[in-house]
Each structure stands twice: as C-alpha cells, then as structure tokens.
Design an enzyme around this catalytic site. Structure first.
Site, mmCIF file in Angstrom:
data_model
loop_
_atom_site.group_PDB
_atom_site.id
_atom_site.type_symbol
_atom_site.label_atom_id
_atom_site.label_comp_id
_atom_site.label_asym_id
_atom_site.label_seq_id
_atom_site.Cartn_x
_atom_site.Cartn_y
_atom_site.Cartn_z
ATOM 1 N N ASP A 1 0.927 -1.546 0.206
ATOM 2 C CA ASP A 1 0.046 -0.130 -0.026
ATOM 3 C C ASP A 1 1.009 1.422 -0.056
ATOM 4 O O ASP A 1 0.693 1.671 0.980
ATOM 5 C CB ASP A 1 -0.944 -0.288 1.202
ATOM 6 C CG ASP A 1 -0.607 -0.041 2.434
ATOM 7 O OD1 ASP A 1 1.082 -0.463 3.008
ATOM 8 O OD2 ASP A 1 -1.254 0.573 3.492
ATOM 9 N N ASP B 1 7.460 3.444 3.174
ATOM 10 C CA ASP B 1 8.172 2.897 3.587
ATOM 11 C C ASP B 1 7.911 1.444 2.273
ATOM 12 O O ASP B 1 8.958 0.264 2.490
ATOM 13 C CB ASP B 1 8.002 2.246 4.687
ATOM 14 C CG ASP B 1 6.822 1.541 5.333
ATOM 15 O OD1 ASP B 1 5.969 2.194 4.827
ATOM 16 O OD2 ASP B 1 6.548 0.936 6.256
ATOM 17 N N ASP B 2 6.239 1.071 1.409
ATOM 18 C CA ASP B 2 6.288 0.192 0.862
ATOM 19 C C ASP B 2 7.294 0.433 -0.603
ATOM 20 O O ASP B 2 7.912 -0.587 -1.033
ATOM 21 C CB ASP B 2 5.166 0.405 0.371
ATOM 22 C CG ASP B 2 4.095 -0.001 1.658
ATOM 23 O OD1 ASP B 2 3.534 -1.418 1.451
ATOM 24 O OD2 ASP B 2 3.458 0.953 2.267
ATOM 25 N N ASN C 1 0.844 1.462 16.989
ATOM 26 C CA ASN C 1 1.335 3.356 16.076
ATOM 27 C C ASN C 1 0.564 3.875 16.060
ATOM 28 O O ASN C 1 0.314 5.091 16.427
ATOM 29 C CB ASN C 1 2.750 3.084 15.556
ATOM 30 C CG ASN C 1 2.428 2.070 14.068
ATOM 31 O OD1 ASN C 1 0.989 1.290 14.179
ATOM 32 N ND2 ASN C 1 2.808 2.421 12.870
ATOM 33 N N GLU D 1 -1.091 -2.176 15.492
ATOM 34 C CA GLU D 1 -0.255 -1.181 14.615
ATOM 35 C C GLU D 1 -1.272 -1.379 13.114
ATOM 36 O O GLU D 1 -1.859 -2.378 13.336
ATOM 37 C CB GLU D 1 1.104 -2.151 14.440
ATOM 38 C CG GLU D 1 2.026 -2.261 13.771
ATOM 39 C CD GLU D 1 1.292 -2.373 11.838
ATOM 40 O OE1 GLU D 1 1.048 -1.383 10.793
ATOM 41 O OE2 GLU D 1 -0.019 -3.428 11.604
ATOM 42 N N ASN E 1 -1.326 -2.088 9.985
ATOM 43 C CA ASN E 1 -1.620 -2.454 8.940
ATOM 44 C C ASN E 1 -2.617 -4.038 9.356
ATOM 45 O O ASN E 1 -3.807 -4.137 9.223
ATOM 46 C CB ASN E 1 -0.324 -3.638 8.410
ATOM 47 C CG ASN E 1 0.513 -3.012 7.838
ATOM 48 O OD1 ASN E 1 -0.404 -1.610 7.126
ATOM 49 N ND2 ASN E 1 1.474 -3.445 7.549
ATOM 50 N N HIS F 1 9.665 0.302 7.883
ATOM 51 C CA HIS F 1 8.851 -1.553 8.917
ATOM 52 C C HIS F 1 9.228 -1.732 7.641
ATOM 53 O O HIS F 1 9.222 -3.272 7.480
ATOM 54 C CB HIS F 1 7.445 -0.618 8.966
ATOM 55 C CG HIS F 1 7.242 0.145 10.035
ATOM 56 N ND1 HIS F 1 7.632 0.234 11.024
ATOM 57 C CD2 HIS F 1 7.218 1.587 9.818
ATOM 58 C CE1 HIS F 1 7.070 1.412 11.811
ATOM 59 N NE2 HIS F 1 7.142 2.626 10.991
HETATM 60 C C1 PIR Z 1 3.278 3.285 8.415
HETATM 61 C C2 PIR Z 1 2.722 3.297 8.452
HETATM 62 C C3 PIR Z 1 1.535 3.529 9.126
HETATM 63 C C4 PIR Z 1 1.491 4.767 10.247
HETATM 64 C C5 PIR Z 1 2.460 5.010 10.268
HETATM 65 N N1 PIR Z 1 2.309 5.833 11.539
HETATM 66 C C6 PIR Z 1 3.738 4.679 9.812
HETATM 67 C C7 PIR Z 1 2.999 1.516 6.873
HETATM 68 C C8 PIR Z 1 3.822 1.541 6.975
HETATM 69 O O1 PIR Z 1 3.938 1.487 5.413
HETATM 70 C C9 PIR Z 1 3.825 0.016 6.792
HETATM 71 O O2 PIR Z 1 3.546 -0.966 6.330
HETATM 72 C C10 PIR Z 1 3.377 -0.133 8.616
HETATM 73 N N2 PIR Z 1 1.609 0.682 7.793
HETATM 74 C C11 PIR Z 1 3.806 -0.056 9.668
HETATM 75 O O3 PIR Z 1 2.259 0.197 10.891
HETATM 76 CA CA CA Z 2 3.225 -1.098 4.070
#
Ligand code: PIR
Ligand code: CA
Length: 313
Positions: A10, A14-15, A158, A164, A166, A239
C-alpha cells in the site's frame, strides 16, 4: 537460492523502499506486485506502485490492483504520515508501467496455484487481499511456501496504544490470515522500529548519486519530517523492507514461535496482535514472530540493492 515472492503493498514511503529492495536483491524475485488500500486509497497506492516500478525500471512484473476497502470496516488511511499526494519528497512523472487488468486476489490465487510450494506471500499493508485470496481458494494455504508479513506488535502499537496500523485497518482480514494454518512469519514494530534511517544511512544512499538514490533520499527526508512532527523521532523507521530482508536473509531477524490472535472487539485494543510466547495448555504456535534485527546487516542489504539498481559497482 532465489525466493519468488508476491509483494502485497500500500505505498507509502516504506512500501516504496520494500519494492526497491525486492527488485535489487538477488535472493528475491518479484512474481507480482499487488496493491491494497491502506496508507492511501487504492487508486493512489496503485499509482504509487506504478511510479516506483517506472523509477526502478521494473517492467516485467505484473502490477495488479486489489481491494479498495477492508472486509468489514470503513477504510482508515495514514495520509498524515505519507502526505496527501502519495510519495511526497520526490517529483514523480507520469508512470510508463501499466497495471494488468486482473484483480489482485485472482493474480495471487493463480500464481500460487500454478507453482505449488514455491511462492512466498509478503504482505506489507492491510491484509484484505490475502484474506480474500484464501477465502476464494482455500487450497492456497497448502500451496504457498510461506507468508512473511509486516504487521502487528507485542509491545504496543503505533496507531493506537495497542494496535499497529496494518492490523488495525483490517483486523477481520488479519484474523483470517493468522488463522489460515499456513507457515506465517510476523514482523511487527519490535523489529521494524529498529530499521531507522539515521544520518549515516542518508549519507550512504546520497553517495550512490543515481536517480533512484536521489528519489530515495527525497522520500526519506519527507517521511523524516512527518515522523518528526508526528512522534518526535528524527530517524524514520522503514518498516516494510524488513519483510523483504527476512525472506532474503532470515539470519538478520531472530524469531520465536508464538500463538497470535487478533483482538476484534476490544474497547481500547481493537486490532491488537495478542502474542503468546508461553507454551501452556497445549496451544500450538501459529506464527513465527520477529524479535530483533541485525541493523548493520539490514542497511548493508538495502544499500547493496540500491547500488545494484543504480548500476553502480
Ligand atoms: C507507517 C505506516 C502507517 C502508519 C505510520 N505511522 C507509519 C504503514 C507502513 O507502510 C507499514 O506497512 C505499517 N503501516 C507500519 O505500521
Ligand atoms: Ca505498508
């Protein structure tokens, strides 16, 4: 040894790094890239995947768009972190790579069914497409090699104190994926928060001095600013590339067996991955959970991949 993977993503900054790492690492080969709604709505995650493929010269990998919303809940995005326009921090042109017309769920089912025991699924966004695929064709549970996902945590979230992103976005899909009985590795925030890009990383990437390296530095600087204002952290965690690193070099990420369940109706904890490392009451583990990261090894792998894409020797 080359592992064939389907990267379900998505993008998201970082993807984008995970796509580049997968493309530039010889131990990994991309069978397909599938997109899902998560960090952004589906149209934007798909456009971003096509932009990254165009940048990196990925022309021979099918890119397929998947589910535009979670199984049950309304879509919750992370545009505060990733910027409204998608992959901000770099000036993207019109992508020359086009998506295939098939739905991501069909692409996942077809590729896995036609290559028994070969394909590793690497979900790095909400698990909607993966859950749909195993519901549509349950036999993929025996036919995949393994599932290696970025998601969850066992030490706090987070997006909420417990969850988290995802898993939080589509917890019902996560419950299906963790309950499917296939070999599954979960790389949660304990691992991925360690993969923080500090100034030394910026310096090493900048030194590659290629179009891909410049785009990565631009994206990381934007992501760094957002992380700084959101959580006060100056080294942004990348990530999703951790999932690729685990497939390419499993020794970089020590893991422990656990039983993992997804909280679906907590008052404060919806989307939490409840990770039980205890061996009690005959409960069998259903996941291998990452607990640490070899940070120098991770960055060497990442920078090596960028170097190979950049054509620098
Ligand atoms: C990263 C993500 C979502 C929110 C934040 N604050 C940071 C996305 C990233 O792409 C990763 O796949 C995952 N979701 C980390 O929670
Ligand atoms: Ca992601």
């Amino acid at each position: 040894m080359t592992r064939r993977i389907i990267l379900d993503c998505d993008p998201g900054h970082d993807d984008a790094m995970a796509i580049l790492l997968a493309h530039g690492t010889p131990e990994v080969s991309l069978a397909a890239i599938t997109t899902v709604a998560g960090n952004h709505p589906l149209a934007l995650t798909t456009l971003n995947a096509l932009r990254v493929c165009t940048l990196a010269g990925i022309h021979d990998v099918p890119v397929a768009a998947g589910c535009a919303a979670p199984l049950v809940r309304p879509l919750f995005t992370a545009e505060d972190i990733h910027g409204k326009g998608g992959l901000e921090g770099h000036e993207w042109g019109e992508p020359s790579v086009r998506p295939v017309p098939e739905h991501a769920v069909d692409v996942i089912v077809d590729i896995v069914m036609s290559a028994p025991g070969e394909i590793t699924l690497v979900p790095i966004g909400p698990l909607t497409n993966i859950a749909m695929a195993v519901r549509k064709e349950p036999r993929i549970a025996e036919r995949v090699r393994e599932v290696v996902l970025m998601g969850g945590s066992f030490t706090g979230g987070n997006v909420t104190p417990a969850a988290e992103f995802n898993v939080y976005v589509d917890p019902e899909a996560a419950a299906i994926v963790f309950g499917a009985g296939w070999p599954l590795t979960m790389l949660g925030l304990e691992v991925t928060r360690k993969a923080a890009a500090d100034e030394e990383v910026f310096r090493r990437v900048s030194a590659l001095d290629s179009p891909v390296a410049r785009a990565v530095v631009g994206m990381l600087r934007f992501y760094q600013r957002q992380q700084m204002s959101a959580v006060g952290v100056s080294a942004p965690p990348v990530h999703d590339p951790c999932a690729i690193a685990q497939v390419a070099r499993p020794e970089l990420i020590p893991c422990r067996e656990a039983h993992v369940e997804i909280e679906l109706d907590g008052r404060l904890t919806t989307g939490m991955t409840v990770v039980d490392f205890r061996r009690r009451g005959g409960v069998q583990p259903n996941a291998t959970v990452g607990v640490d990261l070899d940070l120098p090894g991770f960055w060497d792998l990442f920078i090596g991949a960028l170097r190979s894409i950049s054509g620098v020797v």
